[in-house]
Design an enzyme around this catalytic site. Structure first.
Site, PDB file in Angstrom:
ATOM      1  N   GLU A   1      -6.112   2.667  -5.655  1.00 28.50           N
ATOM      2  CA  GLU A   1      -4.891   2.250  -6.349  1.00 28.50           C
ATOM      3  C   GLU A   1      -3.683   2.156  -5.418  1.00 28.50           C
ATOM      4  O   GLU A   1      -2.839   1.313  -5.598  1.00 28.50           O
ATOM      5  CB  GLU A   1      -4.587   3.194  -7.515  1.00 28.50           C
ATOM      6  CG  GLU A   1      -3.785   2.575  -8.647  1.00 28.50           C
ATOM      7  CD  GLU A   1      -2.271   2.650  -8.445  1.00 28.50           C
ATOM      8  OE1 GLU A   1      -1.828   3.381  -7.539  1.00 28.50           O
ATOM      9  OE2 GLU A   1      -1.543   1.971  -9.189  1.00 28.50           O
TER      10      GLU A   1
ATOM     11  N   HIS B   1      -3.130   9.081  -7.703  1.00 21.69           N
ATOM     12  CA  HIS B   1      -2.561   7.794  -8.120  1.00 21.69           C
ATOM     13  C   HIS B   1      -1.659   7.277  -7.002  1.00 21.69           C
ATOM     14  O   HIS B   1      -2.143   6.796  -5.999  1.00 21.69           O
ATOM     15  CB  HIS B   1      -1.814   7.996  -9.446  1.00 21.69           C
ATOM     16  CG  HIS B   1      -1.427   6.742 -10.159  1.00 21.69           C
ATOM     17  ND1 HIS B   1      -1.044   6.730 -11.479  1.00 21.69           N
ATOM     18  CD2 HIS B   1      -1.329   5.464  -9.766  1.00 21.69           C
ATOM     19  CE1 HIS B   1      -0.742   5.498 -11.855  1.00 21.69           C
ATOM     20  NE2 HIS B   1      -0.903   4.726 -10.836  1.00 21.69           N
TER      21      HIS B   1
ATOM     22  N   ILE C   1       1.031   7.325  -3.751  1.00 15.72           N
ATOM     23  CA  ILE C   1       1.085   8.118  -2.520  1.00 15.72           C
ATOM     24  C   ILE C   1       2.282   7.695  -1.684  1.00 15.72           C
ATOM     25  O   ILE C   1       2.683   6.525  -1.698  1.00 15.72           O
ATOM     26  CB  ILE C   1      -0.237   7.953  -1.730  1.00 15.72           C
ATOM     27  CG1 ILE C   1      -0.256   8.831  -0.476  1.00 15.72           C
ATOM     28  CG2 ILE C   1      -0.452   6.497  -1.326  1.00 15.72           C
ATOM     29  CD1 ILE C   1      -1.612   8.843   0.223  1.00 15.72           C
TER      30      ILE C   1
ATOM     31  N   ASN D   1       3.742   7.653 -11.659  1.00  9.98           N
ATOM     32  CA  ASN D   1       3.023   6.539 -11.078  1.00  9.98           C
ATOM     33  C   ASN D   1       3.035   6.645  -9.563  1.00  9.98           C
ATOM     34  O   ASN D   1       1.998   6.782  -8.938  1.00  9.98           O
ATOM     35  CB  ASN D   1       3.631   5.218 -11.529  1.00  9.98           C
ATOM     36  CG  ASN D   1       2.769   4.045 -11.156  1.00  9.98           C
ATOM     37  OD1 ASN D   1       2.547   3.751  -9.985  1.00  9.98           O
ATOM     38  ND2 ASN D   1       2.234   3.367 -12.157  1.00  9.98           N
TER      39      ASN D   1
ATOM     40  N   ASP E   1       2.752  -4.357  -9.276  1.00  9.12           N
ATOM     41  CA  ASP E   1       2.266  -2.984  -9.238  1.00  9.12           C
ATOM     42  C   ASP E   1       2.944  -2.218  -8.100  1.00  9.12           C
ATOM     43  O   ASP E   1       4.056  -1.736  -8.261  1.00  9.12           O
ATOM     44  CB  ASP E   1       0.745  -2.987  -9.116  1.00  9.12           C
ATOM     45  CG  ASP E   1       0.118  -1.750  -9.729  1.00  9.12           C
ATOM     46  OD1 ASP E   1      -0.783  -1.893 -10.568  1.00  9.12           O
ATOM     47  OD2 ASP E   1       0.543  -0.638  -9.369  1.00  9.12           O
ATOM     48  N   ASN E   2       2.315  -2.116  -6.938  1.00  3.71           N
ATOM     49  CA  ASN E   2       2.896  -1.322  -5.861  1.00  3.71           C
ATOM     50  C   ASN E   2       3.551  -2.153  -4.771  1.00  3.71           C
ATOM     51  O   ASN E   2       3.223  -3.318  -4.582  1.00  3.71           O
ATOM     52  CB  ASN E   2       1.817  -0.437  -5.236  1.00  3.71           C
ATOM     53  CG  ASN E   2       1.409   0.669  -6.178  1.00  3.71           C
ATOM     54  OD1 ASN E   2       2.246   1.285  -6.822  1.00  3.71           O
ATOM     55  ND2 ASN E   2       0.109   0.914  -6.274  1.00  3.71           N
TER      56      ASN E   2
END
Lengths: 343, 368
Positions: free
Chosen positions: A26, A96, A98, A150, A251-252
């Site tokens: 993820e 999840h 980092i 998250n 998302d990231n």
């Protein structure tokens, strides 16, 4: 929901799946020397039955992988995790988001969001022990402001920002939030002593990252399809500077350590990613974007990668290093591509 | 009571049609730019490169200066401002440069006048003696549509006009596909030169355009009911004819019968307004130039000085006349190149032509 959307596949070069790795990657963090730490085995406390069966079938548990950009291979090594400070139990570890930090003595520190199985959310701090390829658990952080964590962005070896992407682990409220597009989420700052909310009114704050000079903090707001650029005040408050629409469930975010540009992975077609989250066998498209940043303003976008879901489903994070693109997913394969196009 | 029912039904039908048209115009669409390598525009070239043909030796013939009869005032001003005339350019893939040479055009068979020449679609044919023959669609200024046949004279970088074709089935020609040195298919993209009727056909989503075959003696319609037949190309073995059904946003694959009739084999939806098709000489795959956002294309063609339109190049993988996969090779918001109409990948380079804008060449570094 995107039922009407159609996009075409394209790749920046030859792409291959990383072998001998469990499903799911993820989030990841790449240090300046190319060592990359990947979280695998994401599971929030309230999963669908299909997902639980899928995880058992594919032996998906919480793991941490090490990827080295200096090797030219699509391979990872699983890191052994030791330590149990504050009650940390590796068997219940479900990582999840980092964030990485290099402390003054050059030690690599990793802050990892943990959705403890049948428990609550924590942020765990690890130290990387290079000789034994080990992650040593050092400290555990917990507060009531951790509703449904998250991602985390460290600002020192004992302070960080983190994002909540829900108001709690309950599935029903999450569905309400998504369908009604409610802007309920918060970003919290821990300064070493106290936790306080520094930003609110976001429709699903997801990935969070900081510019190389520490002046700006970028947040991906998934449901509102935007990247928020915020300015960091001396007291670590965040003030909105730019809201950049991205037209995809972002998302990231990863910030390029040399150019300050952003690599963003997202889910372009809503109904497909939601179906995939419910039934992981269902394929959903993957998309990687690169956002050019100048003086804290996003100036333009380039799409680096698009796949219909057959090669890689549900991309959540991506980074480019040494002309290679590494892409991670919620609960699918991890892919490495050559980047042969101008960036 | 019955009257009310009829009126309400008609009103509902109209409302759903308007919604459909607004949706198709694509105001809600957002795409991202990406390039297969380093791209640069070709210098010293008049605006437009609507179609081109590449021979196996890498010599490419480009049509430039697209204009149909009855265009908007803005378009005509644009043409005057940029000295946009009907021209033919030669591009050589063997040179490593982003340059073209203008070809001189000689001859006047059948009343052909190079001063009134406005080329559009093009198709090439190698005759038995190895001469390069080119069939070019011509929207003669203040006149009718013709298909002109030229012969390339390499020594003088010249196109010698050889024959002129004209028939009443040539309503508003778009592209031509040669099947020998004296026979061809061509597509009509309208039913005449009247721009209001053409606009009405487009908005009403009517399917009135046709594909015609000339066998050396006679012209006959071989396919009809097309929403707007645009580009046309033939597979390397001559068995299949590919037609871009522009307004239906689909690629039509038709099987060629022994008598040259066309039977539709596959209608592949592409969700973008496709223009011209080029068949890769080695792999049989298709390169398609297309217009992803319709309202931006329409705005650009009506007022090219002010509006840009996005450009997109797709590659379709073919197997036995069926489309098996799609890849997007190039996407630009319109700043580098507006309104891409044609594209080809040759010698690891991607050449992209536009309706009335620049021509771009990219190095090609991604898996094809």
């Amino acid at each position: 929901m995107g039922y009407h959307l159609h996009f075409n596949e394209h790749y920046p070069g030859k792409c291959e799946q990383v072998k001998d790795m469990s499903l799911g990657s993820e989030h990841l963090y790449t240090f300046k020397d190319g060592l990359t730490f990947i979280t695998s085995g994401l599971a929030v406390q309230n999963l669908s039955t299909h997902t639980k069966e899928y995880m058992v079938k594919h032996n998906i548990v919480g793991r941490m992988y090490l990827f080295d950009f200096n090797n030219n291979k699509a391979k990872v090594e699983e890191l052994s995790i030791v330590g149990s400070n504050g009650g940390f139990n590796l068997k219940l570890f479900r990582p999840h988001g980092i964030g990485g930090w290099l402390d003054k003595s050059g030690r690599k520190l990793l802050f990892v969001v943990n959705h403890e199985e049948q428990g609550v959310d924590y942020i765990e701090k690890f130290e990387f022990i290079p000789e034994s390829k080990q992650l040593k658990h050092i400290k555990r952080y917990r507060d009531d402001t951790m509703l449904l964590l998250n991602d985390v962005q460290p600002t020192s070896e004992d302070s960080f920002y983190f994002t909540n992407y829900g108001t709690g682990p309950g599935l029903f409220m999450m569905k309400v939030q998504i369908l009604c597009q409610m802007a309920w989420n918060t970003v919290v700052y821990f300064d070493g002593n106290d936790y306080r909310v520094v930003l609110d009114g976001m429709a699903m704050s997801n990935g969070i990252a900081m510019s190389n000079d520490g002046r700006y903090v970028y947040i991906a707001t998934t449901i509102s399809h935007e990247i928020l650029v915020t300015e960091r005040k001396p007291n670590n408050d965040l003030v909105r500077k730019q809201v950049y629409p991205v037209y995809s469930f972002v998302d990231n975010i990863i910030v390029d350590s040399k150019t300050d540009n952003l690599y963003i992975a997202g889910h372009p077609i809503g109904h497909k990613i939601f179906l995939h989250l419910d039934k992981p066998d269902y394929r959903a498209p993957s998309q990687v974007l690169m956002l050019y940043v100048k003086d804290g303003n996003i100036t333009k976008t380039r799409e680096l990668f698009y796949d219909d879901g057959d090669l890689i489903t549900g991309s959540t994070v991506a980074t480019v290093f040494n002309s290679k693109l590494l892409i991670g997913t919620i609960i699918d394969t991890t892919v490495l591509c050559d980047v042969n196009v101008p960036l | 009571m019955l009257m009310k029912l009829i009126l309400v039904s008609l009103l509902l039908f109209l409302v759903q049609h308007i919604i459909k048209v607004v949706y198709l115009l694509g105001f809600h669409l957002h795409y991202y730019q990406h390039y297969p390598g380093y791209c640069e525009p070709i210098k010293d070239m008049g605006p437009g490169s609507e179609d081109f043909h590449t021979f196996p030796d890498g010599l490419t013939f480009i049509t430039s200066g697209f204009a149909i009869q009855n265009e908007s005032v803005h378009k005509r001003e644009y043409m005057v401002k940029h000295n946009m005339l009907g021209r033919m350019y030669l591009f050589d893939f063997n040179n490593n440069k982003a340059k073209v040479e203008e070809l001189s055009i000689v001859g006047s068979n059948g009343g052909f006048n190079v001063k009134l020449f406005h080329p559009h679609g093009i198709s090439g044919w190698l005759d038995k003696s190895g001469k390069k023959i080119l069939f070019v669609v011509n929207h003669e200024r203040l006149g009718l549509d013709y298909i002109e046949k030229f012969e390339f004279v390499p020594g003088k970088k010249q196109l010698k006009h050889v024959k002129r074709y004209r028939d009443d089935t040539m309503l508003l020609i778009n592209d031509v596909q040669a099947t020998s040195d004296d026979s061809f298919y061509f597509t009509n993209f309208g039913t005449g030169h009247n721009p209001e009727i053409k606009l009405l056909q487009s908005l009403a989503l009517l399917r009135w355009t046709v594909v015609v075959y000339y066998d050396g003696s006679n012209y006959r319609i071989v396919l009809d009911g097309m929403a707007m037949s645009n580009g046309i190309a033939m597979s390397n073995d001559g068995r299949y004819i590919y037609i871009s059904n522009h307004d239906a946003r689909e690629l039509v694959v038709a099987k060629r019968e022994a008598n040259n009739d066309l039977i539709i084999k596959q209608g592949y939806p592409l969700y973008t307004y496709i223009d011209n098709i080029i068949v890769d000489i080695k792999t049989d795959h298709l390169y398609i130039g297309s217009h992803p956002i319709k309202y931006q294309l329409a705005r650009h063609l009506g007022n090219p000085e002010v509006y840009r339109a996005p450009s997109q190049v797709l590659k379709l993988e073919m197997k036995d006349g069926n489309v098996t996969g799609t890849k997007e090779l190039f996407y630009d918001d319109g700043d580098l190149i507006s309104g891409s109409a044609t594209a080809i990948v040759f010698n690891n380079k991607l050449l992209i032509g536009s309706v009335i804008d620049k021509t771009v060449i990219c190095s090609f570094h991604v898996p094809a």
